[in-house]
Design an enzyme around this catalytic site. Sequence first.
Site, PDB file in Angstrom:
ATOM      1  N   GLU A  92      59.080  46.915  43.604  1.00 17.07           N
ATOM      2  CA  GLU A  92      60.307  46.414  42.987  1.00 17.07           C
ATOM      3  C   GLU A  92      60.557  46.904  41.570  1.00 17.07           C
ATOM      4  O   GLU A  92      59.652  47.413  40.891  1.00 17.07           O
ATOM      5  CB  GLU A  92      60.252  44.900  42.979  1.00 17.07           C
ATOM      6  CG  GLU A  92      59.102  44.377  42.147  1.00 17.07           C
ATOM      7  CD  GLU A  92      58.648  42.974  42.577  1.00 17.07           C
ATOM      8  OE1 GLU A  92      58.530  42.737  43.793  1.00 17.07           O
ATOM      9  OE2 GLU A  92      58.421  42.153  41.692  1.00 17.07           O
ATOM     10  N   CYS A 105      63.033  47.363  33.992  1.00 17.84           N
ATOM     11  CA  CYS A 105      61.599  47.128  34.049  1.00 17.84           C
ATOM     12  C   CYS A 105      61.100  47.811  35.322  1.00 17.84           C
ATOM     13  O   CYS A 105      61.489  47.399  36.421  1.00 17.84           O
ATOM     14  CB  CYS A 105      61.423  45.613  34.094  1.00 17.84           C
ATOM     15  SG  CYS A 105      59.745  45.091  34.158  1.00 17.84           S
ATOM     16  N   CYS A 112      48.547  46.156  42.613  1.00 19.27           N
ATOM     17  CA  CYS A 112      47.799  46.465  41.396  1.00 19.27           C
ATOM     18  C   CYS A 112      46.336  46.156  41.660  1.00 19.27           C
ATOM     19  O   CYS A 112      46.012  45.112  42.244  1.00 19.27           O
ATOM     20  CB  CYS A 112      48.308  45.610  40.231  1.00 19.27           C
ATOM     21  SG  CYS A 112      47.463  45.984  38.676  1.00 19.27           S
ATOM     22  N   CYS A 116      44.762  40.323  37.649  1.00 14.96           N
ATOM     23  CA  CYS A 116      44.800  39.317  36.582  1.00 14.96           C
ATOM     24  C   CYS A 116      45.133  37.972  37.239  1.00 14.96           C
ATOM     25  O   CYS A 116      45.968  37.910  38.147  1.00 14.96           O
ATOM     26  CB  CYS A 116      45.854  39.677  35.539  1.00 14.96           C
ATOM     27  SG  CYS A 116      45.481  41.235  34.706  1.00 14.96           S
ATOM     28  N   CYS A 119      48.876  36.710  37.502  1.00 16.21           N
ATOM     29  CA  CYS A 119      49.912  37.694  37.838  1.00 16.21           C
ATOM     30  C   CYS A 119      50.057  37.805  39.341  1.00 16.21           C
ATOM     31  O   CYS A 119      49.072  37.993  40.057  1.00 16.21           O
ATOM     32  CB  CYS A 119      49.552  39.056  37.256  1.00 16.21           C
ATOM     33  SG  CYS A 119      50.744  40.330  37.685  1.00 16.21           S
ATOM     34  N   CYS A 335      56.275  39.973  37.353  1.00 22.61           N
ATOM     35  CA  CYS A 335      55.727  41.086  38.118  1.00 22.61           C
ATOM     36  C   CYS A 335      55.369  40.722  39.547  1.00 22.61           C
ATOM     37  O   CYS A 335      54.618  39.792  39.782  1.00 22.61           O
ATOM     38  CB  CYS A 335      54.436  41.574  37.494  1.00 22.61           C
ATOM     39  SG  CYS A 335      54.395  41.401  35.766  1.00 22.61           S
TER      40      CYS A 335
HETATM   41  N1  SAH Z   1      49.725  46.119  33.906  1.00 21.49           N
HETATM   42  C1  SAH Z   1      50.576  46.137  32.760  1.00 21.49           C
HETATM   43  C2  SAH Z   1      52.059  46.036  33.069  1.00 21.49           C
HETATM   44  C3  SAH Z   1      52.521  45.010  34.048  1.00 21.49           C
HETATM   45  S1  SAH Z   1      52.522  43.329  33.580  1.00 21.49           S
HETATM   46  C4  SAH Z   1      50.157  45.045  31.772  1.00 21.49           C
HETATM   47  O1  SAH Z   1      49.345  44.213  32.133  1.00 21.49           O
HETATM   48  O2  SAH Z   1      50.613  45.068  30.636  1.00 21.49           O
HETATM   49  C5  SAH Z   1      53.673  43.155  32.284  1.00 21.49           C
HETATM   50  C6  SAH Z   1      53.471  41.873  31.476  1.00 21.49           C
HETATM   51  O3  SAH Z   1      53.783  40.713  32.267  1.00 21.49           O
HETATM   52  C7  SAH Z   1      52.034  41.714  31.007  1.00 21.49           C
HETATM   53  O4  SAH Z   1      52.004  41.364  29.638  1.00 21.49           O
HETATM   54  C8  SAH Z   1      51.519  40.547  31.849  1.00 21.49           C
HETATM   55  O5  SAH Z   1      50.513  39.858  31.166  1.00 21.49           O
HETATM   56  C9  SAH Z   1      52.781  39.731  32.076  1.00 21.49           C
HETATM   57  N2  SAH Z   1      52.731  38.832  33.250  1.00 21.49           N
HETATM   58  C10 SAH Z   1      52.105  39.025  34.423  1.00 21.49           C
HETATM   59  N3  SAH Z   1      52.256  37.958  35.242  1.00 21.49           N
HETATM   60  C11 SAH Z   1      53.011  37.065  34.569  1.00 21.49           C
HETATM   61  C12 SAH Z   1      53.511  35.748  34.880  1.00 21.49           C
HETATM   62  N4  SAH Z   1      53.258  35.162  36.043  1.00 21.49           N
HETATM   63  N5  SAH Z   1      54.261  35.136  33.946  1.00 21.49           N
HETATM   64  C13 SAH Z   1      54.519  35.719  32.750  1.00 21.49           C
HETATM   65  N6  SAH Z   1      54.086  36.947  32.405  1.00 21.49           N
HETATM   66  C14 SAH Z   1      53.329  37.623  33.301  1.00 21.49           C
END
Ligand code: SAH
Length: 346
Positions: A92, A105, A112, A116, A119, A335
Amino acid sequence: MMKKVPIRNLTFSRLQNYLEQKEQKPFRFRQLCNWLYKKYCVDFEEMTTISKKFRSELAEDFLPLSIFVEKRLQEEGAEKYLFRTLDGHSFESVVIYDQQRTTLCISSQIGCPLKCAFCRTGEVPFQRNLTQAEILEQYVLIHRQLLPERQITNLVFMCMGEPLLNYKNLVRALKIMLAEEGFCISGRRITVSTVGIVPALRKLGEEQLGIQPAISLNAPFNSLRSKLMPVNEKYPLHQVIRAARQFPLAPRRRLTFEYVLLGGTNDSLAHADKLVKLVKPTRAKVNLIPLNDYPGCPFTPPSPEAVEEFEKYLRDHHVSTFVRKSKGQGVYAACGQLTARYLEKK
Ligand code: SAH
């Protein structure tokens, strides 16, 4: 017969070599780039300044597109696109807009591998890196839908995937995004968001592309960061911050640190205090992102008071801080959320 390659998978030098082999005049390169990267062409037949004969040769050798819009969800201030690849995967992109800005974005991987804890992309099984063409075509297809009412003003690699784990295709795509014959976007308007894959972050800095990095910290202590982001075991906080600090920035630009606020987990003033100590030596700004909740998410969003106090603590300690407003809840703009929901229903 050779398998057809998506035309936007070619670097500029490979495209030039191809045109030379085909004994095309030198102006053809700019002309073709104009159709591909400024007019967002998705069919060789649209390239009306190119002879019919050469258009059909291009169509014999290349694919004009390698991803397709499968779904488009719209709401006030945000849109989400679900794409399908030629090998049948879904991923997406999200567009977020207000009066001044239209931010696209984009994704760098399908799923991935980093997992995390907060996420949703981590729940989507990791499939593969996106190709150069698949990265560029997100911009092409979405721009085609938005124009002429809207023009994308900012580009952020913050959708699915870890861009620095797809280094080669990321850098090739960035070079075309930045090039005069390409999308011609200023590096100041491109942000690559990363967990901080240290060697790749250093290498990206050495490329001197003029783009902006954003570093996802999310916790100020190694023990907590490792729980939230297992990659911290490999690249701990101090290494990440050191590499980030050495990244060459455009004049007057600050380094961006991102910090997802999780209620009761990393949103206390003790966390804020440690965060100040970590980032203060750097000319940096902190983007606070209240958790974007989703069904089955193991964390809760922070209370509005906790967000306010955390922000105030950072500001009172002279760290420039912004709370990222949560837009696109309805289109599942955090994401991987749309893809995860889509896969659930399949
Ligand atoms: N892998 C990269 C880019 C993708 S995530 C990274 O980690 O930076 C982009 C941002 O969205 C990151 O700062 C991540 O911590 C945040 N993010 C991921 N899941 C989220 C969620 N459920 N709510 C808010 N922010 C989130």
